[in-house]
Design an enzyme around this catalytic site. Structure first.
Site, PDB file in Angstrom:
ATOM      1  N   TRP A 298      47.472  46.735  31.935  1.00  0.00           N
ATOM      2  CA  TRP A 298      46.161  47.215  32.369  1.00  0.00           C
ATOM      3  C   TRP A 298      45.254  47.529  31.171  1.00  0.00           C
ATOM      4  CZ3 TRP A 298      50.526  47.717  35.168  1.00  0.00           C
ATOM      5  CH2 TRP A 298      50.462  47.527  36.539  1.00  0.00           C
ATOM      6  N   CYS A 333      48.193  44.877  40.122  1.00  0.00           N
ATOM      7  CA  CYS A 333      48.771  45.083  41.460  1.00  0.00           C
ATOM      8  C   CYS A 333      48.644  43.881  42.385  1.00  0.00           C
ATOM      9  CB  CYS A 333      48.181  46.340  42.103  1.00  0.00           C
ATOM     10  SG  CYS A 333      46.459  46.189  42.628  1.00  0.00           S
ATOM     11  N   HIS A 392      44.325  49.372  45.772  1.00  0.00           N
ATOM     12  CA  HIS A 392      45.693  49.043  45.358  1.00  0.00           C
ATOM     13  C   HIS A 392      46.285  48.107  46.400  1.00  0.00           C
ATOM     14  CE1 HIS A 392      49.635  49.128  43.730  1.00  0.00           C
ATOM     15  NE2 HIS A 392      50.166  49.851  44.696  1.00  0.00           N
ATOM     16  N   ASP A 415      56.450  47.518  47.643  1.00  0.00           N
ATOM     17  CA  ASP A 415      55.469  47.488  46.553  1.00  0.00           C
ATOM     18  C   ASP A 415      56.202  47.217  45.251  1.00  0.00           C
ATOM     19  OD1 ASP A 415      53.361  47.786  44.842  1.00  0.00           O
ATOM     20  OD2 ASP A 415      52.752  49.765  45.551  1.00  0.00           O
ATOM     21  N   TYR A 572      39.976  49.413  37.360  1.00  0.00           N
ATOM     22  CA  TYR A 572      40.058  49.581  38.811  1.00  0.00           C
ATOM     23  C   TYR A 572      41.056  50.657  39.199  1.00  0.00           C
ATOM     24  CZ  TYR A 572      44.544  47.174  39.613  1.00  0.00           C
ATOM     25  OH  TYR A 572      45.860  46.835  39.655  1.00  0.00           O
TER      26      TYR A 572
END
Length: 744
Positions: A298, A333, A392, A415, A572
């Site tokens: 990220w 994600c 997400h 997830d 984000y």
């Protein structure tokens, strides 16, 4: 010689070993290694004699029934693949689903005589096949003798016997080797090992006895058979779409999915249980602790890999992981969710990608997301531990949950994005959506974490949390979206995760969650008599724009607000990159003159110049505005936050296609900025028409255009899409798509 003993003297302990920790084995714990590799196999003997040989050795078995040929009936247009919904797999092997009959044709050296001849079709998986473990399964043609898999003769014609075989609805999912064995008085004779007779057995959402049975044909078609998906991102009031080619039927993808389970060292015997498969895969799709598929990043620096915004589909990622045996760089994600979706659909587990807008990451597990502001109205990053992601993405998969009370089967959250550890590994789920909605967060797996992502209160506090400003119980989990079945529209499934705000059912669910140790915020700070409203904006990247703040005085007295306006570029995930705007205006609000008159409203306009934010932009181009006002007359504090997602330029994709004829697709892009774009990658692919392609441009000057035309040969008729992305350090998340109708 002296008889005196020597007293040992203590010495420093040796240093701990350095380097990688040695791989642990099952030695000393089990008599044989745990069978955890589908790619490993053992040779089954062609001939097994009964007893010891006689004086002249073993007798020949040639006078008995012999096998000349085995037809797996594996062409895409034959009944096996058509009936098992596997005709789209680009594979030369037979691929079927468990709990449903498939057929094979066996040619013998003479007509089969049921009264005299005895034969079986044998299936083997893994390196240590055992009948008791379900890794060796003989299937017999007679009703008098059956195993866990059913067998029957459906047709005989001369020397050819057609045998119907029904794998158990809970059998192991994976790649099997098949043999035909004939029983004689002296021993067993088998066919030679032939790779062309290998077959894959998948989960079966069409079979009522399978744990993944989904009794809705429209949902099955979308969540198992659809290759092209739409992933939602952006902000809840400005939703953007990203096309993604799941490519679950592409060549090599099924083998890649099985390799992921092998790499995780998942026991073969566990691979028929969708609960265990999805939980293991949620850990293996990220590389945090097990050398899994994708490396998360990220930071904005993607020098040593592919930017997450550049990917167009899952095929490149999975095939690269299988060939390199190394984690693939990089993912965020939606990439984790998209590749996980490919894995699930490929194996036959119904699945979909879900986007939760304003998704909370509750670090301390108190069902509260605490946003702490400093004296200037900025978020205090040193004291704010929780975060709220603009959105997400995760997955839902459909299965029964026999490990939970009745009613908690159906859609389950899984997830793969590494956020928190679960049982010592970075993974999440499967967590029952019904359990999350009803506050039953004690049930496995990780229901409490997902509950917090959609249902916590957002609490804004001032000066080290001493003064609560605002408690917002609707901000988190504002909207949950997925793609509509059979359509390109979005579907709001928020009500599947939470009850309506303020309803009796919602209060009951929150109280139930509290019973399991989660504390929620019950206090409500006194409402200020001044309201603050921020507008919804649709702004293109590189544009100047006005931010209009609306202050509303609901009192009958004069009000003066000392206002702090903060603008930051954020990822984000809600993490601030850099601040580009700070203003401190004073706003004067007149009183409401009479009860029949509307409240007094004052607008404060702030000009936001592109030159202030452009040099700070990170991918996905999110601007975060926080406005805080302190009312002089009352000491009350009002605050509001707004995320503005800047709109990127688009790629233009066009072309025509016809099956088995060379066609072309064209990507066009014009640089709209006053500066050049450097290090530009463009990717393009489409299910059924084009495997992933890419092209690199070192420089696209300001105002200039490029055109890239790619030739391809479609191998499947029907409607499909070709998608393309453009990505470079200065401009992320530029994409386009074109719909093709491929003529037969």
């Amino acid at each position: 010689m002296s008889d005196q003993s020597v007293t040992p003297t203590p010495s420093p302990a040796p240093p701990p070993p350095t380097g990688p920790r040695p791989k642990m084995t099952s030695r000393g714990r089990t008599t044989v290694p745990v069978d955890s590799s589908n790619s490993s196999s053992t040779d089954v003997p062609e001939i097994e004699y009964f007893g010891a040989p006689g004086p002249r050795g073993f007798p020949p078995l040639t006078e008995y029934l012999d096998i000349w040929d085995v037809d797996m009936m594996k062409r895409p247009d034959e009944s096996n693949k058509m009936g098992h919904h596997t005709m789209l797999f680009n594979s030369d092997y037979l691929i079927v689903r468990r709990g449903q009959e498939f057929q094979v044709k066996i040619t013998f050296n003479r007509p089969y005589k049921p009264a005299e001849d005895k034969f079986a079709v044998e299936f083997v998986i893994g390196s240590s096949p055992q009948y008791s473990k379900g890794t060796y399964i003989p299937v017999f043609p007679t009703k008098e003798r059956q195993s866990t898999w059913e067998g029957r003769i459906t047709n005989t014609s001369d020397n050819v016997v057609t045998m119907g075989i029904t794998p158990a609805a809970n059998c192991i999912v994976g790649k099997y080797h098949m043999y035909v064995a004939v029983l004689t008085p002296h021993g067993i004779r088998r066919t030679k090992r032939d790779n062309s007779r290998d077959l894959y057995i998948l989960f079966n959402p069409w079979a009522a006895d399978d744990a993944v049975f989904l009794n809705d044909e429209k949902e099955r078609k979308e969540c198992v058979m659809t290759e092209m998906g739409i992933i939602y991102h952006g902000a809840y009031d400005d939703v953007a779409e990203r096309d993604w080619n799941y490519g679950q039927f592409n060549y090599g993808v099924l083998d890649a999915c099985l390799y992921i389970m092998d790499r995780s060292e998942m026991p073969i015997t566990n691979r028929g249980d969708p609960i265990k498969v999805t939980r293991k895969a949620s850990a293996m799709l990220n590389s945090r602790d097990d050398e899994g598929v994708l490396v998360g990043n990220w930071s904005g620096d993607y020098t040593y890999g592919v930017a997450p915004t550049s990917w167009t589909g899952s095929t490149d990622i999975l095939l690269s992981y299988t060939s390199s045996k190394m984690p693939i760089c990089y993912a965020q994600c939606w990439v984790y969710a998209a590749v996980f979706n490919t894995f699930l659909r490929c194996l036959g587990i119904p699945s979909r990608v879900v986007t939760n807008f304003y998704s909370a990451h509750d670090n301390d597990g108190n069902l509260k997301t605490d946003i702490i502001l400093d004296e200037n109205g900025r978020i205090d990053r040193n004291r704010t531990r929780d975060s709220i992601w603009n959105y997400h993405c995760w997955n839902e998969c459909y299965m029964s949950r026999p490990d939970l009370p009745p009613g908690f089967g159906g859609w389950q959250v899984v997830d793969a994005t590494p956020q928190e550890t679960s049982d010592g590994m970075y993974r999440c789920g499967p967590a029952s959506v019904q359990a999350i909605k009803h506050g039953q967060i004690c049930y496995p797996f990780d229901a409490a974490f997902v509950f917090a992502e959609v249902s916590v209160s957002c609490i804004s506090s001032f000066k080290n949390a001493c003064i609560q400003i605002k408690v917002n119980r609707t901000h988190v989990g504002r909207m949950v979206l997925t793609k509509s079945p059979g359509d390109v529209t979005r579907r709001d499934i928020t009500n599947q995760y939470k009850f309506s705000e303020g309803s009796t059912e919602e209060r009951t669910a929150l109280e139930k969650a509290e019973e399991y140790g989660c504390k929620r915020e019950k206090s409500d700070p006194a409402l200020a008599d001044v309201d603050l409203v921020l507008p919804t904006l649709e702004i293109s990247i590189g544009d100047d724009f006005e931010l209009n703040l609306e202050f509303i005085n609901r009192s009958d007295e004069q009000r003066t607000a000392d206002v702090y306006i903060n603008g930051s570029v954020v990822y984000y995930t809600g993490v601030t990159s850099s601040e580009f705007l700070f203003r401190t205006p004073t706003v004067n609000l007149g009183p409401q003159k009479s009860e029949n008159e509307l409240f007094q409203t004052v607008k404060e306009t702030v000009m936001v110049e592109s030159k202030k934010y452009m040099k700070h932009l990170v991918e996905q181009a999110n601007l975060h505005f926080i406005v805080t006002g302190k009312i002089r007359e009352t000491g009350q504090i009002v605050t509001a936050m707004k995320v503005v997602t800047l709109r990127n330029p688009k790629l233009t994709v066009s072309g025509v296609a016809k099956v088995s004829e060379e066609m072309m697709a064209t990507v066009e892009f014009t640089n709209p900025f006053s500066f050049s774009l450097e290090g530009v990658y463009i990717r393009m692919e489409g299910p059924g028409v084009m495997m992933p392609k890419n092209r690199y441009y070192s420089l696209i000057p300001a105002g200039s255009s490029l055109t890239w035309t790619e030739l391809f040969i479609p191998h499947r008729a029907g409607e499909t899409r070709v998608i393309a992305t453009l990505d470079c350090p200065a401009l992320r998340q530029v994409h386009g798509q074109a719909t093709f109708t491929v003529e037969a």
